[in-house]
Design a protein around this motif. Structure first.
Motif, PDB file in Angstrom:
ATOM      1  N   THR A   3      57.656  84.929  41.722  1.00  0.00           N
ATOM      2  CA  THR A   3      58.800  85.347  42.446  1.00  0.00           C
ATOM      3  C   THR A   3      58.896  86.609  43.009  1.00  0.00           C
ATOM      4  O   THR A   3      59.567  86.993  44.025  1.00  0.00           O
ATOM      5  N   PHE A   4      57.827  87.423  42.285  1.00  0.00           N
ATOM      6  CA  PHE A   4      57.888  89.000  42.810  1.00  0.00           C
ATOM      7  C   PHE A   4      57.483  88.923  44.430  1.00  0.00           C
ATOM      8  O   PHE A   4      58.002  89.939  45.047  1.00  0.00           O
ATOM      9  N   PRO A   5      56.347  88.449  44.768  1.00  0.00           N
ATOM     10  CA  PRO A   5      55.810  88.576  46.343  1.00  0.00           C
ATOM     11  C   PRO A   5      57.126  87.881  47.111  1.00  0.00           C
ATOM     12  O   PRO A   5      57.385  88.492  48.304  1.00  0.00           O
ATOM     13  N   GLN A   6      58.035  87.042  46.762  1.00  0.00           N
ATOM     14  CA  GLN A   6      58.680  86.440  47.408  1.00  0.00           C
ATOM     15  C   GLN A   6      60.215  87.421  47.633  1.00  0.00           C
ATOM     16  O   GLN A   6      60.813  87.594  48.817  1.00  0.00           O
ATOM     17  N   MET A   7      60.342  88.113  46.411  1.00  0.00           N
ATOM     18  CA  MET A   7      61.451  89.165  46.469  1.00  0.00           C
ATOM     19  C   MET A   7      61.074  90.265  47.507  1.00  0.00           C
ATOM     20  O   MET A   7      61.908  91.013  48.186  1.00  0.00           O
ATOM     21  N   ALA A   8      59.667  90.665  47.477  1.00  0.00           N
ATOM     22  CA  ALA A   8      59.313  91.904  48.368  1.00  0.00           C
ATOM     23  C   ALA A   8      59.492  91.632  49.973  1.00  0.00           C
ATOM     24  O   ALA A   8      60.088  92.430  50.484  1.00  0.00           O
ATOM     25  N   TRP A   9      59.275  90.203  50.286  1.00  0.00           N
ATOM     26  CA  TRP A   9      59.313  89.930  51.699  1.00  0.00           C
ATOM     27  C   TRP A   9      60.867  89.880  52.104  1.00  0.00           C
ATOM     28  O   TRP A   9      61.148  90.162  53.245  1.00  0.00           O
ATOM     29  N   THR A  10      61.648  89.250  51.264  1.00  0.00           N
ATOM     30  CA  THR A  10      63.122  88.815  51.533  1.00  0.00           C
ATOM     31  C   THR A  10      63.678  90.542  51.758  1.00  0.00           C
ATOM     32  O   THR A  10      64.571  90.613  52.550  1.00  0.00           O
ATOM     33  N   LEU A  11      63.305  91.247  51.005  1.00  0.00           N
ATOM     34  CA  LEU A  11      64.080  92.693  50.910  1.00  0.00           C
ATOM     35  C   LEU A  11      63.765  93.319  52.070  1.00  0.00           C
ATOM     36  O   LEU A  11      64.501  93.993  52.675  1.00  0.00           O
ATOM     37  N   VAL A  20      75.128  82.565  44.612  1.00  0.00           N
ATOM     38  CA  VAL A  20      73.873  82.200  44.552  1.00  0.00           C
ATOM     39  C   VAL A  20      73.008  82.813  43.511  1.00  0.00           C
ATOM     40  O   VAL A  20      72.135  82.088  43.001  1.00  0.00           O
ATOM     41  N   ASN A  21      73.079  83.995  43.025  1.00  0.00           N
ATOM     42  CA  ASN A  21      72.433  84.538  41.841  1.00  0.00           C
ATOM     43  C   ASN A  21      72.773  83.624  40.603  1.00  0.00           C
ATOM     44  O   ASN A  21      71.968  83.430  39.717  1.00  0.00           O
ATOM     45  N   PHE A  79      70.839  86.825  50.420  1.00  0.00           N
ATOM     46  CA  PHE A  79      71.021  85.833  49.437  1.00  0.00           C
ATOM     47  C   PHE A  79      69.704  85.159  48.976  1.00  0.00           C
ATOM     48  O   PHE A  79      69.466  84.726  47.957  1.00  0.00           O
ATOM     49  N   LEU A  80      68.851  84.940  49.783  1.00  0.00           N
ATOM     50  CA  LEU A  80      67.550  84.594  49.848  1.00  0.00           C
ATOM     51  C   LEU A  80      66.633  85.246  48.714  1.00  0.00           C
ATOM     52  O   LEU A  80      66.157  84.894  47.859  1.00  0.00           O
ATOM     53  N   PHE A  81      66.874  86.554  48.915  1.00  0.00           N
ATOM     54  CA  PHE A  81      66.240  87.551  47.883  1.00  0.00           C
ATOM     55  C   PHE A  81      66.850  87.117  46.516  1.00  0.00           C
ATOM     56  O   PHE A  81      66.218  86.976  45.417  1.00  0.00           O
ATOM     57  N   ALA A  82      68.314  86.897  46.197  1.00  0.00           N
ATOM     58  CA  ALA A  82      68.885  86.513  44.972  1.00  0.00           C
ATOM     59  C   ALA A  82      68.377  85.205  44.511  1.00  0.00           C
ATOM     60  O   ALA A  82      68.264  85.313  43.498  1.00  0.00           O
ATOM     61  N   ALA A  83      68.261  84.183  45.353  1.00  0.00           N
ATOM     62  CA  ALA A  83      67.545  83.068  45.024  1.00  0.00           C
ATOM     63  C   ALA A  83      66.280  83.005  44.392  1.00  0.00           C
ATOM     64  O   ALA A  83      65.908  82.238  43.436  1.00  0.00           O
ATOM     65  N   PHE A  84      65.302  83.917  44.769  1.00  0.00           N
ATOM     66  CA  PHE A  84      64.279  84.167  44.315  1.00  0.00           C
ATOM     67  C   PHE A  84      64.009  84.757  42.816  1.00  0.00           C
ATOM     68  O   PHE A  84      63.705  84.877  42.078  1.00  0.00           O
ATOM     69  N   TYR A  85      64.954  85.734  42.783  1.00  0.00           N
ATOM     70  CA  TYR A  85      65.299  86.664  41.749  1.00  0.00           C
ATOM     71  C   TYR A  85      65.903  86.027  40.626  1.00  0.00           C
ATOM     72  O   TYR A  85      65.218  86.111  39.431  1.00  0.00           O
TER      73      TYR A  85
END
Length: 619
Positions: free
Chosen positions: A435-443, A411-412, A468-474
Motif C-alpha cells: 500500500t505505501f507505493p500506492q499512497m505515494a503516487w496518489t498523494l 472511504v476511510n 479518496f483513492l489515497f484513503a482507499a489504499f491507506y
C-alpha cells in the motif's frame, strides 16, 4: 547487542524440565520458532503440570490442564491424544475450520474495544470542522482577512493539544495504571478523560482554555490508545488476532466518519456550530465507560500478577471450551517462564531503559517505532486533521468542504473492512509493502491537481478523487497495521511500557504534524505540501522493508523467537535475498524463481503453520 557472542542455543531451565535445548531469546541466529513444551516426555510434562497446579492453587483442574498441555505441546496431533473426548476434538478442529466461531464474551470485548477506537476517531475530527469557525471566534483567524503567521501557529498548537497531552502524559501513564488497575481499570479512567474535557471544550471562552481541555483529552486518548489494542490482543486467539485487533483502526475510521457526520449535521446552526462539533465527541465515551465493567479482564494480566485461577476463569469466558482455556493457560505460563529467565523483572524506569538495551525487546521497539512513525509520514492526518481547510483552499465552499471531508471519512471506513481478512492471510508486512507505493503516487497526483486552473471543472473533482483513492489504499494497510502490530510485538514483561512508547511515538509526530501543517500549507501551498508527504511515503516504505518483521498467525509468546533474530540478519535477508527474488519473479517474470524462507519452524510448530495456512486459504 546484535553482536552478542553467546551461542544461539542454551540449556532450558525452570518449569519446563526435560527439554533438551531452547532458542536464545536475545540472539536467535538460526531464526527458529520453537514451542517451549516441545520434546518434554509425557511423564515429565504431567509432573510439571501437577507441580504447577499445586503451586498456583488449581489442583482441582490438574487433569484438565494436563490434557491442555498435551494439546499445546503438539497442536496438530490432537486427534491422537486418547485423553480427549469427541466434543473436545471437535472444538479443536473448529479452530481451523471455523476460526470465527468464538464465544459471545470475546466478541463483546472486541465491540467494547471498537467503541474505544470510535471515541479516538471522533475526538480527532471534531476539530476538523471547528477549525473553520473557532479561530475567528477567539480572535486568531488563520484565513484572510486578519490571518498572520502567529495565528497560524496558535491554531496548530490548539489542534495539537490532544497529541501533546497523549505523548507527554497519557501514553506514559498507562504503564502504572495497568500495573495497579489492570486493563479494564485503565480503560475506565481513560474514558473519564475522554468524556469530561470534551464537554468542557464546548464551553471555553478563549483559545488557551480550549487548549487546556484538549490537553486533558489527550491524557485519556493516550492511556486508551496504549491499552485497548493490548487488551484486545491478549484476549484473542492467534488465528484471528490480527483481524480482531485491527478493529481498533477500523472503528477509529468509523469514529472519524461519525465526527464528519456530526460536523455536517450542525454546520449551519450559527456561532454555536464549532462548540457542538467539539462537544459531540462525548457521545461514544458513555457506552465505553459503562461497557468495560461487563468485560473479562485480560488473562495474561492476571498471569503476570500470579492470579492463575482468575486467569483461567477469564480464559473460560474467552474460549469455547475449558480444554482450550487450560491449554492456553499452561502454554502462556510456559512461554512467560522462559521469557522471564531471559528478561527478568524490573521497575517502570528499568523497563523503559530495557526497551533499548535488551536485544529482543529493542528489535520490537525499533519495529513499532517504524510502523507508528510511518503512519504520520504517510500523510493521512493532514487530511484527517485539516481536510476542511485543504478543500476550502482548493476552492470548495464551506458546505462542499464538509461534504468532501464526509466522503473521505466514508472511504476511510469502508476500505478498512478488507483488512479483517487480509491482515491474517497476507500478513502485516505484506499489506504495508503493497500500500505505501500506492499512497505515494496518489498523494503526489492530488498535489499536482492543485495546478489545474480553478475555473476548470476537473480541478475540484480530481483533487477529491485522488484524496479518496489515497484513503482507499491507506485503510487496509497503514491504517490497521501499526496499532495491531505494536500491541503484539513486545514480551508480556514490557508490553505496557512498549505500547506506551509506540503510541507516544505516533501521537508525538501527530502533534508535530498538527502544529506544522498550517504553516507548511501557508509556505509551500497545497502542491508543495502534498508532494513533500508523497516523498515521505517512499522513505517510510524503505524503513518498513528493512526493519519490520512479519508477525501473522504466531502466538504472542512465539513472537519472542521472531524478534530474537538479529536486525542485521533480517535486513540482510530482505536486501540480498527477498528483493532479488521479487525482481526476478515479478519484474523479469521468471516463474522458477525461489525464495528461501527466513524463519525455520521447529517440529510441531512447522506442521501447525502448514495447517494454519491451508485453513486460511480453504476457508
Amino acid at each position: 547487542s546484535d553482536e552478542y557472542d553467546k551461542a544461539g542455543y542454551e540449556k532450558a531451565t525452570g518449569a519446563e524440565r526435560g527439554r533438551q535445548e531452547s532458542v536464545n531469546l536475545n540472539r536467535n541466529v538460526t531464526a527458529r520458532i520453537q514451542n517451549p513444551l516441545a520434546g518434554i516426555p509425557r511423564a515429565t510434562l504431567f509432573k510439571n503440570v501437577q507441580d504447577f497446579a499445586n503451586e498456583v492453587g488449581m489442583t482441582e483442574h490438574t487433569q484438565l490442564i494436563q490434557k491442555g498441555a498435551l494439546v499445546a505441546q503438539d497442536p496438530p496431533a490432537f486427534e491422537q491424544i486418547a485423553e480427549l473426548d469427541e466434543f473436545e476434538r471437535d472444538a479443536l478442529r473448529n479452530e481451523v475450520l471455523h476460526k470465527w466461531r468464538q464465544p459471545t464474551s470475546l466478541y463483546f470485548t472486541v465491540i467494547l474495544c471498537s467503541i474505544g477506537a470510535a471515541v479516538q476517531g471522533w475526538d480527532q475530527t471534531g476539530s476538523n470542522g471547528a477549525n473553520l469557525s473557532w479561530p475567528r471566534e477567539f480572535g486568531v483567524p488563520n484565513e484572510p482577512p486578519g490571518a498572520t503567521d502567529y495565528n497560524t501557529w496558535i491554531v496548530g498548537v490548539v489542534n495539537a493539544g490532544p497529541y501533546i497531552g497523549s505523548a507527554a502524559l497519557g501514553c506514559w501513564s498507562s504503564d502504572p495504571l495497568n500495573y495497579y488497575l489492570g486493563r479494564r481499570g485503565t480503560i475506565f479512567i481513560a474514558a473519564i478523560f475522554c468524556l469530561l474535557p470534551v464537554i468542557g471544550s464546548a464551553f471555553t471562552q478563549n483559545w488557551w482554555q480550549l487548549f487546556i481541555t484538549r490537553i486533558l483529552l489527550g491524557i485519556g486518548m493516550g492511556a486508551k490508545a496504549s491499552t485497548v489494542p493490548i487488551y484486545a490482543a491478549e484476549n484473542c486467539p492467534a488465528a484471528i488476532r490480527g483481524g480482531l485487533v485491527m478493529s481498533w483502526q477500523m472503528w477509529t475510521a468509523f469514529g472519524i466518519f461519525l465526527g464528519f457526520c456530526a460536523n455536517l449535521a450542525v454546520y449551519d446552526v450559527g456561532r454555536l456550530a464549532w462548540r457542538l462539533q467539539l462537544g459531540s465527541a462525548f457521545i461514544p465515551a458513555v457506552p465505553l465507560l459503562v461497557g468495560v465493567y461487563f468485560c473479562p479482564e485480560s488473562p495474561r494480566w492476571y498471569i503476570k500478577k500470579g492470579r492463575y485461577a482468575k486467569a483461567f476463569n477469564s480464559l473460560c469466558r474467552l474460549r469455547n471450551t475449558p480444554l482450550q482455556a487450560a491449554r492456553d493457560l499452561y502454554y502462556i505460563h510456559a512461554q512467560i517462564t522462559e521469557e522471564m529467565d531471559i528478561i527478568g523483572k524490573g521497575n517502570y524506569l528499568s523497563r523503559f531503559v530495557e526497551l533499548f538495551t535488551i536485544p529482543r525487546v529493542r528489535r520490537a521497539t525499533l519495529a513499532s517505532f517504524v510502523v507508528m512513525l510511518a503512519q504520520q509520514m504517510c500523510g493521512i492526518n493532514i487530511i484527517a486533521f485539516y481536510s476542511s481547510t485543504v478543500f476550502v483552499q482548493a476552492g470548495f465552499g464551506t458546505l462542499q468542504a464538509l461534504l468532501a471531508s464526509f466522503g473521505f471519512g466514508l472511504v476511510n471506513f469502508v476500505f478498512a473492512w478488507p483488512a479483517v481478512w487480509t491482515i491474517d492471510t497476507f500478513g502485516r508486512r505484506a499489506l504495508l509493502l503493497f500500500t505505501f507505493p500506492q499512497m505515494a503516487w496518489t498523494l503526489l497526483a492530488a498535489g499536482l491537481c492543485f495546478i489545474i486552473p480553478e475555473d476548470n471543472r476537473a480541478h475540484l473533482g480530481l483533487i477529491a478523487f485522488f484524496i479518496f483513492l489515497f484513503a482507499a489504499f491507506y485503510s487496509p494497510g497503514e491504517g490497521p497495521v501499526p496499532f495491531t502490530y505494536s500491541a503484539e510485538v513486545f514480551p508480556l514483561s514490557h508490553r505496557e511500557v512498549g505500547m506506551s512508547w509506540a503510541v507516544a511515538t505516533c501521537l508525538f509526530w501527530a502533534a508535530v504534524l498538527s502544529i506544522t501543517f498550517p504553516r507548511l500549507l501557508r509556505a509551500f501551498h497545497p502542491v508543495g505540501a502534498f508532494c513533500f508527504y508523497a516523498g515521505l511515503n517512499v522513505t517510510a516504505l524503505c524503513l518498513i522493508f528493512l526493519f519490520v518483521p512479519e508477525t501473522k498467525q504466531r502466538t504472542l509468546e512465539e513472537l519472542d523467537y521472531v524478534f530474537a533474530v538479529p536486525t542485521r540478519t533480517h535486513a540482510s535477508y530482505q536486501l540480498f535475498k527477498a528483493l532479488p527474488w521479487w525482481f526476478n519473479r515479478y519484474i523479469l517474470r521468471r516463474k522458477g524463481a525461489r525464495l528461501e524462507p527466513l524463519y525455520q519452524f521447529d517440529g510441531a510448530i512447522a506442521e501447525d503453520q502448514k495447517i494454519a495456512v491451508k485453513g486460511s486459504i480453504s476457508h
